[in-house]
Design a protein around this motif. Structure first.
Motif, mmCIF file in Angstrom:
data_model
loop_
_atom_site.group_PDB
_atom_site.id
_atom_site.type_symbol
_atom_site.label_atom_id
_atom_site.label_comp_id
_atom_site.label_asym_id
_atom_site.label_seq_id
_atom_site.Cartn_x
_atom_site.Cartn_y
_atom_site.Cartn_z
ATOM 1 N N SER A 103 0.823 -1.205 0.000
ATOM 2 C CA SER A 103 0.000 0.000 0.000
ATOM 3 C C SER A 103 0.864 1.265 0.000
ATOM 4 O O SER A 103 0.623 2.194 -0.769
ATOM 5 C CB SER A 103 -0.923 -0.010 1.218
ATOM 6 O OG SER A 103 -1.620 1.192 1.329
ATOM 7 N N ASN A 104 1.877 1.292 0.848
ATOM 8 C CA ASN A 104 2.783 2.441 0.908
ATOM 9 C C ASN A 104 3.529 2.625 -0.400
ATOM 10 O O ASN A 104 3.717 3.752 -0.859
ATOM 11 C CB ASN A 104 3.779 2.271 2.062
ATOM 12 C CG ASN A 104 3.257 2.791 3.366
ATOM 13 O OD1 ASN A 104 3.575 3.889 3.780
ATOM 14 N ND2 ASN A 104 2.423 1.999 4.026
ATOM 15 N N LYS A 107 1.214 4.157 -3.013
ATOM 16 C CA LYS A 107 0.983 5.577 -2.717
ATOM 17 C C LYS A 107 2.213 6.419 -3.019
ATOM 18 O O LYS A 107 2.094 7.600 -3.351
ATOM 19 C CB LYS A 107 0.597 5.748 -1.249
ATOM 20 C CG LYS A 107 -0.787 5.250 -0.930
ATOM 21 C CD LYS A 107 -1.070 5.357 0.552
ATOM 22 C CE LYS A 107 -2.380 4.677 0.892
ATOM 23 N NZ LYS A 107 -2.576 4.580 2.342
#
Length: 156
Positions: A103-104, A107
């Protein structure tokens, strides 16, 4: 505590924090135990604490640090997983940390996560195969590539 009752919270924290240092030291000790005294980390701590790197810590709901993971920039749109560590194997902590890292990475603008490991690392291979990683081509200049396995996964 069983894996069914374990709630894991994964968040970005400082690598220089007390829990970050302890988890990385434990991971290094485990690598030395299983891979031999010559096992060294392939990353610098400044790489994973940079703007394009990430260091995440997994905690129980009571705040106990139980695992960590990190990636560093490998290329403009490729991040390399450099560690995933869990104090309790097979409790879902590694999967939670990996999900946080994916997820990081997305992003942060990365399209792909890569991981490099020894071909003899059976548990690592099983973990990454089960979580959707596939064979990838190395970007390394290492002359011992036949001993290494490269896996990748799209994160966008």
């Amino acid at each position: 505590m069983t894996s069914a009752s374990l709630t894991v919270l994964v968040q970005r924290e400082g690598i220089w924090s007390y829990d970050g240092r302890v988890l990385l030291d434990e991971m290094a000790a485990m690598q030395a135990l299983y891979l031999g005294a010559s096992a060294k980390s392939r990353f610098s701590q400044s790489e994973i604490s940079s703007a394009r790197g990430r260091f995440l810590i997994a905690r129980t709901v009571k705040g106990e640090a139980i695992g960590c993971g990190a990636y560093r920039r490998l290329d403009f749109d490729v991040a390399e997983l450099v560690c995933i560590y869990s104090r309790m194997p097979n409790a879902g902590i590694g999967r939670a940390v990996l999900a946080g890292l994916e997820s990081n990475a997305a992003k942060a603008g990365y399209h792909t996560l890569m991981v490099e490991m020894s071909r003899t690392n059976q548990s690592g291979k099983r973990f990454f195969w089960r979580t959707g990683f596939e064979p990838a081509i190395s970007t390394s200049a290492d002359l011992r590539l036949e001993q290494r396995l490269f896996l990748g996964k799209n994160v966008v």
